[in-house]
Scaffold this motif. Structure first.
Motif, PDB file in Angstrom:
ATOM      1  N   UNK A 101      12.053  -1.487   0.577  1.00 22.97           N
ATOM      2  CA  UNK A 101      10.645  -1.819   0.332  1.00 22.97           C
ATOM      3  C   UNK A 101      10.352  -3.253   0.743  1.00 22.97           C
ATOM      4  N   UNK A 102      11.191  -4.183   0.339  1.00 24.26           N
ATOM      5  CA  UNK A 102      10.920  -5.591   0.662  1.00 24.26           C
ATOM      6  C   UNK A 102      11.164  -5.892   2.132  1.00 24.26           C
ATOM      7  N   UNK A 141       4.948   2.250  -2.658  1.00 23.62           N
ATOM      8  CA  UNK A 141       6.026   2.257  -1.667  1.00 23.62           C
ATOM      9  C   UNK A 141       7.362   2.559  -2.317  1.00 23.62           C
ATOM     10  N   UNK A 142       7.607   1.951  -3.480  1.00 24.86           N
ATOM     11  CA  UNK A 142       8.874   2.172  -4.178  1.00 24.86           C
ATOM     12  C   UNK A 142       9.024   3.639  -4.558  1.00 24.86           C
ATOM     13  N   UNK A 143       7.964   4.221  -5.093  1.00 27.95           N
ATOM     14  CA  UNK A 143       8.022   5.625  -5.502  1.00 27.95           C
ATOM     15  C   UNK A 143       8.219   6.536  -4.286  1.00 27.95           C
ATOM     16  N   UNK A 144       7.478   6.276  -3.231  1.00 28.09           N
ATOM     17  CA  UNK A 144       7.553   7.127  -2.038  1.00 28.09           C
ATOM     18  C   UNK A 144       8.942   7.083  -1.405  1.00 28.09           C
ATOM     19  N   UNK A 145       9.483   5.870  -1.276  1.00 23.34           N
ATOM     20  CA  UNK A 145      10.798   5.745  -0.643  1.00 23.34           C
ATOM     21  C   UNK A 145      11.906   6.295  -1.530  1.00 23.34           C
ATOM     22  N   UNK A 146      11.750   6.155  -2.844  1.00 24.11           N
ATOM     23  CA  UNK A 146      12.742   6.721  -3.761  1.00 24.11           C
ATOM     24  C   UNK A 146      12.743   8.241  -3.673  1.00 24.11           C
TER      25      UNK A 146
END
Length: 203
Positions: free
Chosen positions: A65-66, A90-95
């Protein structure tokens, strides 16, 4: 009315701060990235951990994410929402994507283990293949299969290739190779059983 008027400047100020931080990132300001990470790392990690239930996976997601924010800061549009909300999304989607990839990988590994098990004796057809007395029947049964199915079966169960290697060898999509192996096994089992029954009748 008064409460709304008081809250409006804070929302505007936060949006301005988000936009300013984004613009600093656009210009490659490393201190801006450090500020971003310090402010939101805990949020991103917590969301990723909640989805993945795995600390190492959550760390991987956090780094992704970062890194994405550093490489493509213009993907965040302050006019559409807060930086905090965008990073959380973004964190939720990528996880979720990571969890899906891991599940797909596990399914693929399981399929390959099942195919390998057939060679080593975990499959009724494989049991017959390893029996020297049935070698002639196997050769006859393979010849009775359509050529494309017989070739796929020979590659997987006689030469020990995985279905992915079979797909590459035959120039087929992986899904097609798997379908051909399943159909070939089904027909081979029937053919071997028929040959076995014929032998019994001859005796």
């Amino acid at each position: 009315m008064g409460r709304s008027a008081l809250s409006q400047p804070r929302r505007t100020g936060a949006a301005h701060d988000d936009a300013r931080l984004r613009d600093r990132l656009v210009h490659g300001d490393e201190t801006a990235f450090a500020e971003l990470y310090e402010q939101f790392e805990s949020l991103v990690f917590t969301i990723a951990a909640r989805v993945t239930h795995d600390g190492q996976a959550a760390e991987d997601v956090t780094q992704e994410v970062f890194l994405a924010m550093w490489q493509r800061p213009l993907a965040f549009e302050p006019a559409k929402g807060s930086l905090r909300g965008w990073l959380a999304m973004m964190a939720h989607r990528r996880a979720v994507d990571l969890v899906r990839r891991e599940e797909a990988h596990r399914r693929t590994s399981q399929d390959e283990r099942l195919h390998a098990g057939a060679v080593s004796g975990g499959d009724p057809v494989g049991d017959q293949v390893t029996d020297a007395d049935t070698a002639q029947r196997l050769s006859t049964a393979l010849k009775a299969l359509p050529r494309h199915l017989g070739r796929a079966i020979a590659l997987a169960y006689l030469e020990g290739h995985t279905y992915r290697e079979v797909a590459t060898e035959l120039g087929l999509p992986e899904g097609t190779a798997k379908s051909q192996l399943r159909e070939g096994l089904r027909r081979l089992a029937v053919a071997l059983n028929d040959l076995h029954a014929d032998d019994g009748q001859e005796r």
